[in-house]
Enzyme design. Structure first.
Site, PDB file in Angstrom:
ATOM      1  N   CYS A 130       3.192   8.449   1.441  1.00 10.73           N
ATOM      2  CA  CYS A 130       3.561   7.561   2.535  1.00 10.73           C
ATOM      3  C   CYS A 130       3.931   6.219   1.910  1.00 10.73           C
ATOM      4  O   CYS A 130       3.120   5.593   1.224  1.00 10.73           O
ATOM      5  CB  CYS A 130       2.353   7.438   3.464  1.00 10.73           C
ATOM      6  SG  CYS A 130       2.615   6.295   4.803  1.00 10.73           S
ATOM      7  N   GLU A 176       0.831  -1.203   0.000  1.00  7.64           N
ATOM      8  CA  GLU A 176       0.000   0.000   0.000  1.00  7.64           C
ATOM      9  C   GLU A 176       0.867   1.255   0.000  1.00  7.64           C
ATOM     10  O   GLU A 176       1.945   1.265   0.586  1.00  7.64           O
ATOM     11  CB  GLU A 176      -0.810   0.071   1.292  1.00  7.64           C
ATOM     12  CG  GLU A 176      -1.820  -1.005   1.434  1.00  7.64           C
ATOM     13  CD  GLU A 176      -2.499  -0.949   2.793  1.00  7.64           C
ATOM     14  OE1 GLU A 176      -2.345   0.059   3.513  1.00  7.64           O
ATOM     15  OE2 GLU A 176      -3.173  -1.916   3.128  1.00  7.64           O
TER      16      GLU A 176
END
Ligand code: SAH
Ligand code: SF4
Length: 384
Positions: free
Chosen positions: A111, A98
């Protein structure tokens, strides 16, 4: 694992000198490496055919022997505000990771994940709960930035900040993480300022010490979550290896070497680490340190019985730190509606896949410290 001799070279995995060697091995002059590097990191090219200033035969050779990108976008979730976008990517071996793009505070922050899963098994963390599969390569880390930059508006495709706060522990995949930092900050390519990068660690002391000696002003965030060893060990199993006294020494050394204020992350869990007494202990622990504390109400995960501290407890904890002159901010759990907590999207998807495909190694195997309290973690990539 045997390497497929037919496998293509992933260009994003190469350092600049390695890319130069590859170009020379194709019989091309060195300046072609500059051009190729510029296409990869400056122009965000995804196909050799778009690299129009490279000669056709060179592009053809590259096509046969090398690959530009390796991530396959599988799923995207946008928060209701549209300011947080979370991406699930497939890797060439079928694993998933992710990354999150955040578009607030006039920043375009990504991120990044550094591992598929995480071997450190913090019980409140969805990634930790999912076990560990493997480290990411430098290219797989960098490509997350390049892909998300490509999602921004035409003409504004610059990521302003990078935080290593996705899946995995960057400082136990040190070499790949550091190569990714060097690639992203290289002025011939993506040219991101080192000060705009923050590495978050659960507190791997040898990794922090090594980082302190690198000579780049990368920001450091340490996930503290508790002000004493007993409590910390129940939240962060690896804390058994690295007591707070050693961790704080390494942090002091980092601040001295870089001159930068560092951050401590503190996830507030109801009735566990959110009392005023613990706020006072935390203030005492951090007194005199050039630092900032981020207070984050726990993001509840499916497999944990813990709850976020209610707003009045958060306010009181924050107030006590302020009263004791510790800089701190309460961070909003942005993007909660898109499972923006570390590892949650992947976990949900893996759970949904059920028995069709084993999610990953259970965290009792590999080098999970909960299963082997006295056994050293394999710091394969660390010099120490
Ligand atoms: N392994 C590194 C970086 C990835 S985790 C580390 O632990 O720092 C990134 C941050 O998310 C860490 O501060 C971690 O403590 C925090 N985190 C993980 N799960 C969380 C949850 N359920 N609620 C709040 N913060 C969480
Ligand atoms: Fe790993 Fe960080 Fe999650 Fe702990 S909080 S399990 S170190 S990713």
């Amino acid at each position: 694992m045997t390497q497929d001799p037919e496998a293509k070279v992933a260009l994003l995995d190469l350092t600049y000198p390695q890319l130069q060697n590859l170009v020379l091995s194709l019989g091309e002059p060195p300046y072609r490496a500059d051009q190729l590097y510029r296409w990869l990191y400056g122009e965000l090219a995804t196909r050799f055919e778009d690299m129009h200033n490279l000669p056709q035969p060179m592009r053809q050779r590259l096509e046969q022997t090398a690959s530009v990108r390796g991530l396959t976008p599988l799923e995207e979730k946008r928060s209701s505000s549209g300011l947080t976008r979370k991406f699930l990517f497939g890797l060439p071996d079928g694993e998933t990771i992710e990354s999150v793009l955040m578009l607030y505070d006039k920043r375009r922050t990504v991120c990044l994940s550094t591992q598929v899963g995480c071997p450190l098994g913090c019980p409140f963390c969805a990634t930790g709960q999912s076990g560990f599969v493997r480290d990411l390569t430098p290219g797989e880390i960098v490509e997350q930035v390049l892909y998300l930059a490509g999602q921004l508006k035409e003409g504004e495709q610059r990521i302003s900040n990078v935080v290593f706060m996705g899946m995995g522990e960057p400082l136990i995949n040190y070499d790949a993480t550091w190569q990714a930092v060097q690639t992203l900050t290289d002025s011939r390519g993506y040219n991101l300022g080192a000060r705009r990068i923050t590495i978050s660690t659960v507190g791997i002391v040898p990794g922090i010490e090594r980082l302190a000696g690198e000579g780049l002003q990368v920001g450091l965030a340490v996930s503290l979550h508790a002000p004493n060893d007993d409590l910390r060990q129940s939240l962060v199993p690896i804390a058994r290896r690295y007591p707070l006294s050693d961790l704080l020494d390494a942090c002091r050394s980092y601040i001295e070497h870089t001159g930068r204020r560092m951050t401590f992350e503190y996830a507030l869990v109801e009735d566990l680490n959110d009392s005023l007494k613990l706020a006072r202990q935390l203030a005492h622990l951090l007194a005199g340190l050039l630092c900032h504390v981020n207070l984050i109400p726990l993001n509840p995960t499916a497999d944990s019985a813990w709850h976020p501290s209610p707003p009045d407890r958060v306010r009181a904890f924050h107030g006590e730190l302020r009263r004791l002159a510790i800089n701190s901010t309460v961070r909003l759990r942005r993007g909660v509606d898109i499972e923006a907590g570390c590892g949650q999207l992947r976990s949900r998807r893996t759970r949904a896949a059920g028995a069709a495909r084993p999610p990953s190694r259970p965290s009792g195997e590999g080098h999970d410290v909960r299963a082997h309290p006295g056994k050293p973690i394999a710091f394969r990539n660390n010099r120490t």
